[in-house]
Motif scaffolding. Structure first.
Motif, mmCIF file in Angstrom:
data_model
loop_
_atom_site.group_PDB
_atom_site.id
_atom_site.type_symbol
_atom_site.label_atom_id
_atom_site.label_comp_id
_atom_site.label_asym_id
_atom_site.label_seq_id
_atom_site.Cartn_x
_atom_site.Cartn_y
_atom_site.Cartn_z
ATOM 1 N N SER A 84 12.327 0.525 -2.457
ATOM 2 C CA SER A 84 10.898 0.501 -2.144
ATOM 3 C C SER A 84 10.488 1.801 -1.485
ATOM 4 O O SER A 84 9.422 2.355 -1.783
ATOM 5 C CB SER A 84 10.579 -0.657 -1.200
ATOM 6 O OG SER A 84 11.048 -1.854 -1.731
ATOM 7 N N MET A 129 7.777 4.470 -2.952
ATOM 8 C CA MET A 129 6.636 4.858 -2.118
ATOM 9 C C MET A 129 6.542 6.368 -1.953
ATOM 10 O O MET A 129 5.469 6.947 -2.063
ATOM 11 C CB MET A 129 6.831 4.274 -0.720
ATOM 12 C CG MET A 129 5.988 3.120 -0.287
ATOM 13 S SD MET A 129 4.424 2.935 -0.986
ATOM 14 C CE MET A 129 3.467 3.276 0.449
ATOM 15 N N LEU A 157 -0.905 -0.608 1.228
ATOM 16 C CA LEU A 157 -0.430 -1.101 -0.065
ATOM 17 C C LEU A 157 0.841 -1.962 -0.026
ATOM 18 O O LEU A 157 0.912 -2.951 -0.747
ATOM 19 C CB LEU A 157 -0.243 0.079 -1.037
ATOM 20 C CG LEU A 157 -1.562 0.702 -1.479
ATOM 21 C CD1 LEU A 157 -1.319 1.877 -2.408
ATOM 22 C CD2 LEU A 157 -2.440 -0.338 -2.164
ATOM 23 N N PRO A 158 1.852 -1.612 0.784
ATOM 24 C CA PRO A 158 3.058 -2.439 0.720
ATOM 25 C C PRO A 158 2.803 -3.917 1.060
ATOM 26 O O PRO A 158 3.594 -4.771 0.696
ATOM 27 C CB PRO A 158 3.985 -1.804 1.768
ATOM 28 C CG PRO A 158 3.523 -0.404 1.878
ATOM 29 C CD PRO A 158 2.039 -0.454 1.674
ATOM 30 N N LEU A 208 -0.248 -7.697 -1.246
ATOM 31 C CA LEU A 208 -0.142 -8.964 -1.966
ATOM 32 C C LEU A 208 0.979 -9.753 -1.311
ATOM 33 O O LEU A 208 1.982 -9.176 -0.901
ATOM 34 C CB LEU A 208 0.209 -8.718 -3.435
ATOM 35 C CG LEU A 208 0.173 -9.942 -4.347
ATOM 36 C CD1 LEU A 208 -1.261 -10.225 -4.757
ATOM 37 C CD2 LEU A 208 1.018 -9.732 -5.592
#
Lengths: 306, 310
Positions: free
Chosen positions: A136, A140, A155-156, A159
Motif C-alpha cells: 500500500s 501510494m 484517500l486511504p 472507503l
C-alpha cells in the motif's frame, strides 16, 4: 416446600436489592477507571510547572496554574494549522467516504442489479485478505505520488468495506422494494430515486457510517506518520505524537520571546503537553455521548450474511 | 445475443455507475496492493520513474526474503507475541465483555446503566496517541503517579519504559481497557433483544437469577459469541498497531515483549528500508491470517451452519 411466588409482582429483569448495590459498585469502579485518566490529565494540565517539577503528577496539585493553556495560546498558529488540517480532512474525508460507501452499498442492495453478486464479492474479499502495509505504501508513494499531500490523509480511508456491508443490510431492511418500484413507475431514474427517496429513509444508517468515518479521520495518525513530512500538513493527532518525546518540536517555530515574557521565563513543558491532549480530546469527549445511540444502532445492523 | 448484452448493460448502467467510485477505490487501494505483494519476492528498490519501473528494475530473489526472515529469531518472537497477545485478548475480552453486559442488563436503574456505558465507551473513541499520554501520566519515571506511590511507600522507582517484564501486563490491560465499553455494548444490545417471556417462564419455573443467566441469557448469546470469536480468531495474526507502537513509545529495550508483526513490518519499512523483507513479513501475516479466517469458519460451519460467518 418451595414458596409460591407471585409472578406478576416480580421484576423479572433485575437483581435483588443487595446484589444490585454490589454490582452497581463493581460496574461503577470499571466505568470510573475509564474516565479517570482523562480527568487526571486535565488536572495535570492545570498544575503549575514548579509543582510538576517538584512533586510530579499529582491528583490534587500543590499549585494550580493556567500557564499550560497560556503557553498553548502563544503557539496558536501552529495549533490552528493542525486543527484546520484535522477538521478539513475529517469533513471532506467523511463526505467522500459516505458517498462512495452508500452508493456502492445501494447498488449491491438492489435485487434488480445484474452484477450485484460480483460487486458484493469484490468488496467482501477485502475482509478476508489484507493487502499489507508495504505494497500500500509503495502504491501510494511510487505509483500515485501522493506522499506529503493532503490526499494521503484522505484517500486511504475513503472507503470502508465493512460499512458497505452495514449499509447494504440497512438499505434492504429499511427501504421497501415497493417504494423504489413505485418511484420508478413515476419515472424517477436510479440516481434520483436514491437521492430523493432512499437516502431520507436511510438517515439513521447514514448517520452511523458518517460517525464511524468521522471518528476514524479525526483519530488518524497512522497515515500522517507514513506519508506526511511538511509541517503545515500535520494533523492534530500527529502533532501530539511529535511533541510527545520532543516538546521542542512545538517551540521551534513559535515566537519564543513572546512566549517567554508571557509565562515568566520558563516554558511549562509538561502542562502544555497535557493541555494540548485535553484540547484535542475535548471535542470527542463532549460530543460522543450525543451520537452514542447511532453508534450502538450501527453495531447491531451490521452482519455479513443475508 | 450481442444486442441482448448491450441491453442488460444499458439497463444496469445507472447502478453500475453508482458502484463505480467504490470499485475504483477497491482496485487502487486494495487489488493493486494485493498484487503488489510480489515485491516480497524481489530485492525491491523504488525507482523515481514509478511503480512499474521499480518492479521491472528490481531483481527477483525467489523465497530469499522469507528464508532470511525465518532464519532470524525475529520471526519467532513477533509471531509468538502477536498470537499470544491476541489469544489473551480473545479470552479476556469475551469473559469481561459478556460479564459486564450481563451485569449491566440486570441493573435496576436505567439511568445508571446509561451513565456506566457512556463512561466505558470514552477510551474507545480516543486515539492511541491520547491513550499513550494517559499511560505516561501513570508510568513516567520521574513524574508518574505509580512511581510517586511506590517511592512514598519506601520502594524503589521503576523505569517503566525500559523494564520489559511489566509490559505484557500493561499492554493486555490497556488493550482490554480501551475496548471494554465497545465489546460489552454489542453483547448488551443483544441481551436487550432477548424475548422477555423466556425470563417470565424461567421465573415461573422457580429459576433464580444465576440460573436465568446461565440457562436463558448465555445460550441466547452463543450465536453472537461464535461470530465475534471467529472474526477474532481470523484476526489473530493482526495486531493493533497503535497499542504496540504508541504505548511503549517504540522503546528498543522492550522489543522482546512488544514487537508484533505489524510493528515489525512498519519498522522494516521505515528504518531498515528493506522493502522486500518488510513486504515478506507482511505477506506472511496476510496469508496465514486468511487461512485462519477461512479455516475457523469452515470448522464452525461443520458444527453449526447458522453461526458461520460465510
Amino acid at each position: 416446600m418451595r414458596k409460591k411466588k407471585k409472578v406478576e409482582s416480580v421484576n423479572v429483569k433485575g437483581f435483588g436489592k443487595k446484589s444490585n448495590i454490589f454490582f452497581n459498585i463493581l460496574i461503577a469502579l470499571v466505568a470510573f477507571s475509564c474516565v479517570f485518566p482523562f480527568l487526571f490529565v486535565i488536572v495535570i494540565s492545570l498544575t503549575s510547572e514548579q509543582s510538576l517539577v517538584h512533586n510530579g503528577y499529582q491528583l490534587i496539585p500543590q499549585e494550580w496554574s493556567l500557564d499550560g493553556y497560556r503557553y498553548l495560546y502563544t503557539m496558536k498558529d501552529k495549533l490552528l494549522q493542525a486543527l484546520f488540517i484535522t477538521v478539513f480532512v475529517t469533513i471532506f474525508g467523511t463526505l467522500v467516504n459516505v458517498t462512495f460507501t452508500s452508493t456502492y452499498a445501494y447498488a449491491i442492495s438492489r435485487p434488480t442489479f445484474k452484477y450485484r453478486r460480483f460487486f458484493t464479492l469484490f468488496a467482501l474479499v477485502t475482509m478476508l485478505f489484507s493487502a499489507g502495509m508495504v505494497p500500500s505504501y509503495i502504491v501510494m508513494t511510487n505509483m500515485l505520488h501522493l506522499k506529503d499531500t493532503i490526499w494521503a490523509l484522505i484517500l486511504p480511508m475513503a472507503l470502508s468495506p465493512f460499512n458497505i456491508i452495514v449499509m447494504r443490510t440497512f438499505f434492504r431492511r429499511s427501504v421497501p422494494d415497493a417504494i423504489i418500484e413505485s418511484a420508478k413507475i413515476d419515472g424517477a431514474g436510479e440516481l434520483r430515486t436514491f437521492i430523493q427517496i432512499v437516502l431520507p429513509l436511510a438517515v439513521p444508517g447514514i448517520a452511523t457510517i458518517s460517525l464511524f468515518a468521522a471518528l476514524a479521520y479525526w483519530n488518524d495518525w497512522f497515515n500522517a506518520l507514513l506519508y506526511i513530512q511538511s509541517d503545515n500538513l500535520v494533523p492534530l493527532q500527529y502533532l501530539l505524537m511529535k511533541i510527545q518525546n520532543n516538546i521542542d518540536y512545538m517551540t521551534k517555530n513559535a515566537a519564543m520571546s513572546a512566549a517567554l515574557s508571557g509565562v515568566g521565563g520558563s516554558i511549562p513543558k509538561e502542562a502544555t503537553r497535557m493541555a494540548m491532549v485535553v484540547i484535542s480530546t475535548l471535542p470527542i469527549a463532549a460530543s460522543y455521548p450525543f451520537f452514542q445511540r447511532y453508534f450502538v444502532s450501527g453495531l447491531t445492523i451490521g452482519g455479513v450474511k443475508e | 445475443m450481442k444486442k441482448n448484452r448491450t441491453k442488460t448493460l444499458k439497463q444496469n448502467l445507472p447502478l453500475l455507475l453508482m458502484a463505480l467510485p467504490g470499485a475504483a477505490w477497491l482496485i487502487i487501494f486494495f487489488y493493486i496492493p494485493v498484487f503488489g505483494n510480489v515485491v516480497a519476492f524481489k530485492d525491491f528498490h523504488l525507482s523515481p520513474n514509478g511503480f512499474l519501473d521499480s518492479l521491472r528494475t528490481s531483481p527477483w530473489v525467489g523465497w530469499n526474503n522469507f528464508k532470511f526472515l525465518f532464519s532470524s529469531s525475529d520471526a519467532f518472537i513477533i509471531t509468538r507475541n502477536t498470537v499470544l497477545y491476541n489469544v489473551t485478548f480473545i479470552i479476556l475480552n469475551l469473559l469481561l465483555a459478556v460479564t459486564i453486559a450481563v451485569v449491566l442488563s440486570e441493573l435496576r436503574s436505567k439511568r445508571m446503566i446509561k451513565i456506566y456505558q457512556t463512561s466505558m465507551l470514552l477510551p474507545y473513541f480516543l486515539s492511541w496517541i491520547i491513550i499513550s499520554y494517559f499511560l505516561y501520566a501513570f508510568l513516567s519515571p520521574e513524574q508518574g503517579l505509580f512511581n510517586a506511590i511506590i517511592t512514598k511507600g519506601g520502594g524503589e522507582a521503576i523505569d517503566w519504559y525500559t523494564t520489559s517484564k511489566y509490559w505484557p501486563y500493561i499492554l493486555i490491560f490497556m488493550g482490554v481497557w480501551k475496548g471494554i465499553g465497545y465489546n460489552s455494548i454489542i453483547y448488551f444490545a443483544s441481551i436487550m433483544g432477548i424475548d422477555p417471556t423466556y425470563y417470565e417462564a424461567a421465573e415461573v419455573d422457580g429459576a433464580n437469577k444465576w440460573q436465568q443467566i446461565r440457562h436463558v441469557t448465555i445460550p441466547q448469546l452463543v450465536p453472537l459469541i461464535t461470530i465475534l470469536t471467529i472474526l477474532a480468531v481470523g484476526n489473530i495474526f493482526k495486531a493493533d498497531f497503535g497499542l504496540f507502537f504508541q504505548l511503549p513509545k517504540n522503546s528498543g529495550a522492550l522489543y522482546n515483549v512488544t514487537a508484533v508483526l505489524d510493528t515489525y513490518v512498519y519498522n522494516g519499512l521505515t528504518s531498515t528500508g528493506d522493502l522486500g523483507m518488510a513486504a515478506a513479513a507482511g505477506l506472511y501475516q496476510s496469508v496465514v491470517g486468511c487461512i485462519l479466517l477461512v479455516g475457523t469458519n469452515l470448522i464452525v460451519r461443520r458444527f453449526d451452519k447458522g453461526s458461520a460467518l460465510f
